[in-house]
Design a protein around this motif. Structure first.
Motif, short mmCIF file in Angstrom:
data_model
loop_
_atom_site.label_atom_id
_atom_site.label_comp_id
_atom_site.label_asym_id
_atom_site.label_seq_id
_atom_site.Cartn_x
_atom_site.Cartn_y
_atom_site.Cartn_z
N VAL A 62 42.85 44.70 45.93
CA VAL A 62 41.88 45.07 44.90
C VAL A 62 42.59 45.74 43.72
N ALA A 63 43.51 46.66 44.00
CA ALA A 63 44.25 47.35 42.94
C ALA A 63 45.07 46.36 42.12
N ALA A 113 44.42 43.16 41.70
CA ALA A 113 43.50 42.34 40.93
C ALA A 113 43.00 43.08 39.69
N VAL A 114 42.71 44.35 39.84
CA VAL A 114 42.27 45.16 38.70
C VAL A 114 43.39 45.26 37.67
N TRP A 115 44.61 45.50 38.10
CA TRP A 115 45.75 45.61 37.19
C TRP A 115 45.94 44.29 36.42
N ALA A 154 43.71 41.97 35.84
CA ALA A 154 42.58 41.78 34.92
C ALA A 154 42.76 42.63 33.66
N MET A 155 43.22 43.86 33.82
CA MET A 155 43.43 44.73 32.66
C MET A 155 44.55 44.19 31.77
N ARG A 156 45.62 43.72 32.36
CA ARG A 156 46.73 43.14 31.59
C ARG A 156 46.29 41.88 30.85
N ARG A 190 43.26 41.18 29.79
CA ARG A 190 42.39 41.59 28.67
C ARG A 190 43.19 42.12 27.49
#
Length: 145
Positions: free
Chosen positions: A131-132, A134-136, A138-140, A142
């Protein structure tokens, strides 16, 4: 009988009050009817539903009974052990030996697992890492747009 598994033993004194159906358990063993090869001990074979032993909850099937009212059960024939229980009176003190199978792994893990025996950490740590990540990602992604 232990099939290569090492067991730990614990002893306990259990006081039972004889009910309408006696003490509420059956026994096996004795010098003439060995339950375990080369062992003439007396063992609990069955706990009767709603009997004195079942209501107390501490005596378990497979427990060895070492003493009844302070009298050791060493080297008794089965019928003599039965007679000892029948004549033990209304309030009966049993010294019993419980067989406890050791758990695999550190004992601190026992309460930290799912019913299937898989520790929660084995599931949660990799899941949280995914999960961490995937979040990282997604932020990169964006930031580049």
């Amino acid at each position: 009988m232990n099939g290569g598994v090492d067991y730990a033993f614990s002893e306990e004194v259990i006081s039972l009050t004889r009910g309408d159906s006696g003490l509420g358990f059956n026994i096996v063993g004795g010098t003439d009817q060995q339950y375990i090869s080369n062992d003439s001990g007396i063992y609990v074979s069955r706990i009767k539903e709603n009997g004195a032993a079942a209501l107390d909850g501490r005596l378990q099937e497979g427990d060895q009974i070492l003493e009844v009212n302070g009298k050791e059960l060493n080297n008794l024939m089965h019928k003599d052990a039965v007679d000892l229980f029948r004549n033990a009176g209304y309030d009966v003190s049993l010294k019993v030996q419980h067989r406890v199978q050791p758990q695999n792994g550190p004992s601190g893990q026992r309460g930290d697992s799912e019913p299937g025996g898989i520790p929660l950490a084995v599931i949660l740590v990799p899941g949280l890492a995914i999960v961490a990540a995937a979040v990282w990602v997604a932020m990169r992604y964006r930031q580049r747009m």
